[in-house]
Design an enzyme around this catalytic site. Structure first.
Site, PDB file in Angstrom:
ATOM      1  N   HIS A   1      38.567  38.310  20.529  1.00 37.70           N
ATOM      2  CA  HIS A   1      39.088  38.674  19.263  1.00 37.70           C
ATOM      3  C   HIS A   1      37.831  39.506  18.437  1.00 37.70           C
ATOM      4  O   HIS A   1      36.876  38.940  18.706  1.00 37.70           O
ATOM      5  CB  HIS A   1      39.288  37.433  18.530  1.00 37.70           C
TER       6      HIS A   1
ATOM      7  N   ASP B   1      47.542  35.228  21.593  1.00 36.41           N
ATOM      8  CA  ASP B   1      48.479  35.962  22.475  1.00 36.41           C
ATOM      9  C   ASP B   1      48.345  35.218  23.879  1.00 36.41           C
ATOM     10  O   ASP B   1      49.260  35.570  24.834  1.00 36.41           O
ATOM     11  CB  ASP B   1      48.141  37.493  22.384  1.00 36.41           C
TER      12      ASP B   1
HETATM   13  C1  SDX Z   1      45.743  39.836  17.830  1.00 36.54           C
HETATM   14  O1  SDX Z   1      42.633  41.297  14.288  1.00 36.54           O
HETATM   15  C2  SDX Z   1      43.628  39.915  14.356  1.00 36.54           C
HETATM   16  O2  SDX Z   1      43.349  39.165  13.612  1.00 36.54           O
HETATM   17  C3  SDX Z   1      44.476  40.037  15.424  1.00 36.54           C
HETATM   18  C4  SDX Z   1      45.480  39.065  15.473  1.00 36.54           C
HETATM   19  C5  SDX Z   1      46.377  38.893  14.393  1.00 36.54           C
HETATM   20  O3  SDX Z   1      46.537  37.508  14.328  1.00 36.54           O
HETATM   21  O4  SDX Z   1      46.687  39.916  13.871  1.00 36.54           O
HETATM   22  O5  SDX Z   1      44.631  37.677  15.946  1.00 36.54           O
HETATM   23  C6  SDX Z   1      46.270  39.315  16.781  1.00 36.54           C
HETATM   24  O6  SDX Z   1      46.026  41.173  18.030  1.00 36.54           O
HETATM   25  C7  SDX Z   1      44.691  39.017  19.045  1.00 36.54           C
HETATM   26  C8  SDX Z   1      44.268  40.072  20.031  1.00 36.54           C
HETATM   27  C9  SDX Z   1      45.261  40.540  21.260  1.00 36.54           C
HETATM   28  N1  SDX Z   1      44.751  41.384  21.985  1.00 36.54           N
HETATM   29  C10 SDX Z   1      44.269  40.948  22.897  1.00 36.54           C
HETATM   30  O7  SDX Z   1      43.974  39.992  23.734  1.00 36.54           O
HETATM   31  C11 SDX Z   1      43.792  42.081  24.079  1.00 36.54           C
HETATM   32  C12 SDX Z   1      42.582  41.899  24.839  1.00 36.54           C
HETATM   33  N2  SDX Z   1      41.289  41.758  23.799  1.00 36.54           N
HETATM   34  C13 SDX Z   1      40.694  42.807  23.768  1.00 36.54           C
HETATM   35  O8  SDX Z   1      41.044  43.991  23.970  1.00 36.54           O
HETATM   36  C14 SDX Z   1      39.679  42.572  22.639  1.00 36.54           C
HETATM   37  O9  SDX Z   1      38.837  41.400  22.554  1.00 36.54           O
HETATM   38  C15 SDX Z   1      40.177  42.900  21.201  1.00 36.54           C
HETATM   39  C16 SDX Z   1      40.943  44.144  21.282  1.00 36.54           C
HETATM   40  C17 SDX Z   1      40.960  41.742  20.711  1.00 36.54           C
HETATM   41  C18 SDX Z   1      38.890  42.929  20.301  1.00 36.54           C
HETATM   42  O10 SDX Z   1      38.406  44.036  20.509  1.00 36.54           O
HETATM   43  P1  SDX Z   1      37.036  44.397  19.667  1.00 36.54           P
HETATM   44  O11 SDX Z   1      36.593  43.317  18.645  1.00 36.54           O
HETATM   45  O12 SDX Z   1      36.701  46.018  19.448  1.00 36.54           O
HETATM   46  O13 SDX Z   1      35.799  43.833  20.965  1.00 36.54           O
HETATM   47  P2  SDX Z   1      35.140  44.831  21.831  1.00 36.54           P
HETATM   48  O14 SDX Z   1      36.121  45.828  22.565  1.00 36.54           O
HETATM   49  O15 SDX Z   1      34.086  45.651  21.368  1.00 36.54           O
HETATM   50  O16 SDX Z   1      34.658  43.762  22.936  1.00 36.54           O
HETATM   51  C19 SDX Z   1      33.292  43.641  22.750  1.00 36.54           C
HETATM   52  C20 SDX Z   1      32.905  43.150  24.459  1.00 36.54           C
HETATM   53  C21 SDX Z   1      33.171  44.623  25.178  1.00 36.54           C
HETATM   54  O17 SDX Z   1      32.256  44.289  26.351  1.00 36.54           O
HETATM   55  P3  SDX Z   1      30.614  45.164  26.301  1.00 36.54           P
HETATM   56  O18 SDX Z   1      30.966  46.626  25.620  1.00 36.54           O
HETATM   57  O19 SDX Z   1      29.854  44.303  24.975  1.00 36.54           O
HETATM   58  O20 SDX Z   1      29.942  45.129  27.298  1.00 36.54           O
HETATM   59  O21 SDX Z   1      33.555  42.496  24.921  1.00 36.54           O
HETATM   60  C22 SDX Z   1      34.553  42.859  26.032  1.00 36.54           C
HETATM   61  C23 SDX Z   1      34.341  44.323  25.678  1.00 36.54           C
HETATM   62  O22 SDX Z   1      34.716  45.077  26.958  1.00 36.54           O
HETATM   63  N3  SDX Z   1      35.779  42.157  25.749  1.00 36.54           N
HETATM   64  C24 SDX Z   1      36.313  42.132  26.908  1.00 36.54           C
HETATM   65  C25 SDX Z   1      37.780  41.609  26.364  1.00 36.54           C
HETATM   66  N4  SDX Z   1      37.679  41.639  25.022  1.00 36.54           N
HETATM   67  C26 SDX Z   1      36.578  42.085  24.743  1.00 36.54           C
HETATM   68  N5  SDX Z   1      36.361  42.124  28.524  1.00 36.54           N
HETATM   69  C27 SDX Z   1      37.151  41.805  28.938  1.00 36.54           C
HETATM   70  N6  SDX Z   1      38.432  41.232  28.514  1.00 36.54           N
HETATM   71  C28 SDX Z   1      38.739  40.866  27.355  1.00 36.54           C
HETATM   72  N7  SDX Z   1      40.054  40.726  26.791  1.00 36.54           N
END
Ligand code: SDX
Length: 406
Positions: free
Chosen positions: A284, A341
């Protein structure tokens, strides 16, 4: 609440510089009084009330009133709000032709955004956000018609007749009846499903300046009507990185289950920066702790499955996956926890809601939040059109090359 910010309203004028912040991870787009999220502590409050307490002691309509108007309603205010919403649950009969034009395999989120957008055609007497009366009417219509549109889109996809709303029912009862009743039989409503739906919708009702709410504010800032602004929010929510993650998470769990429950393989894939695979429902932008909503939803999954004497292999698998991930340095170091989710799809499975409707349920829950932010923006004295700047990195001026020379 200790939020600290640098007001850069005069930065460009005074310094000739703008800020650059891909994904707005460090940028506040507005000041708001609606929802407080403490990502470090895993705290979520609507208008100062803990979401866990609202989920336990309110129903979704009462919570919608709180988000939109800022205070918990008196008994009289709540009854008036319920009555005003109930009066607008029907769609214009002409709108049924829109559904008829969609193919059976149309995704309900695409149908929802299209038909909500079409409300701007049929409800053309409530389009002006600057007119208080029109704004209020548009809000009642939007709240009232969303469940009807959502249920109709489901019925359309399974070739069953539309079930009309019944205004004697509560918001959640009405939605379940429109979803699952058939004209040929009496629909037995399961009170446990009504309670679970109320709770899940409350937990999804708002979350600050998330992607879809920011889309509603951005589009709404042009002073376009509420229906078009909400349609934009629905489109943003559909993305797998946002609300679409609930459907993507169940797809992921099914894939892992069908691949011999090979958790290690998928944890390795998620850790691999060269592999686009991510654990859906994990991580998140704001929560660097367990999402408080996921905690409550997980408890409801346990309760619903137990009460219905059911077991769900996907729920077992999800809990194992959580356990493995939360003991893996990759996830621990990046503070990646289950989000809203991760378990919500399990509840929808128990209720018999099809996978392609999961994000529609998220939209149904988020609607009062979208409306509250749209209204807060329009009530703000300094409301301006949202128009971010950019850092241009393209070509400098160059001479045109005629086609014959390219
Ligand atoms: C919702 O914003 C809100 O409030 C949203 C929400 C709401 O109520 O409206 O809470 C609802 O959308 C929840 C999120 C649902 N999405 C997912 O579950 C999809 C999987 N999660 C990710 O794609 C990610 O965590 C996000 C999109 C939720 C957040 O992305 P960010 O903040 O841009 O974080 P990032 O992609 O920069 O990740 C930071 C690191 C990265 O690794 P490094 O580059 O540091 O090595 O964490 C890793 C990412 O690769 N990472 C994950 C991951 N989420 C982040 N690695 C594996 N699996 C994951 N799920």
């Amino acid at each position: 609440e200790g939020n600290r910010a640098l007001d850069i309203a005069k930065l460009a004028a005074q310094t000739g510089h703008i800020t650059l912040d891909d994904g707005y991870a460090n940028t506040g787009s507005t000041a708001s009084r609606i929802t407080f999220v403490d990502g470090e502590k895993g705290v979520l409050r609507y208008r100062g009330y803990r979401v866990e307490e609202l989920a336990e002691r309110c129903d979704f309509t009462e919570t919608s009133y709180l988000l939109i108007h800022g205070e918990l309603p008196s008994a009289e205010q709540l009854e008036e709000f319920r009555t005003n919403v109930r009066q607008h649950t029907l769609l214009h009969e002409g709108m049924k032709q829109i559904f008829a034009g969609f193919p059976p395999d149309a995704h309900p989120m695409a149908i929802l955004s299209s038909v909500v957008g079409a409300l701007a055609i049929y409800c053309h007497d409530s389009l002006d956000p600057a007119d208080e009366e029109q704004q209020e009417l548009a809000i009642y219509r939007m709240l009232a018609k969303m469940p009807t549109i959502a249920a109709f889109s489901y019925k359309q996809s399974i070739g069953q007749p539309f079930i009309y709303p019944e205004n004697r029912l509560t918001y959640c009862q009405n939605f379940l009846q429109m979803m699952f009743a058939v004209p040929s039989e009496r629909y037995e409503m399961d009170p446990a499903f009504v309670d679970a739906l109320n709770l899940v919708l409350i937990l999804h009702a708002d979350h600050g300046q998330n992607c879809s709410t920011s889309a509603v504010r951005m589009v709404g800032s042009s002073t376009v009507n509420l229906f078009s602004s909400i349609s934009a929010g629905i489109c943003a929510l559909w993305g797998a990185l946002h609300g679409g993650a609930n459907e993507a998470c169940i797809n992921m769990l099914e894939m892992i289950l069908n691949d011999g429950r090979n958790l290690g393989k998928y944890i390795d894939k998620a850790r691999d920066s060269n592999d686009p695979f991510r654990l859906m429902g994990f991580g998140h932008r704001v929560y660097k702790n367990y999402d408080p909503r996921a905690k409550v939803i997980k408890e409801v999954c346990h309760r619903l499955l137990e009460n219905h004497g059911q077991e769900d292999p996907l729920f077992e698998l999800a809990q194992e996956l959580e356990e493995v991930a939360l003991n893996d340095s990759y996830f621990v170091d990046r503070k990646l926890y289950p989000n809203v989710d991760f378990y919500s799809g399990i509840i929808y499975r128990v209720m018999g809601i099809p996978k392609n409707m999961y994000t529609v349920l998220f939209a149904l829950g988020r609607l009062p939040g979208w409306i509250a932010h749209w209204r807060e923006m329009h009530l703000a004295p300094n409301m301006r059109i949202h128009r971010p700047r950019q850092v241009y990195m393209g070509h400098s001026e160059r001479d045109f090359v005629p086609l014959i020379k390219r």
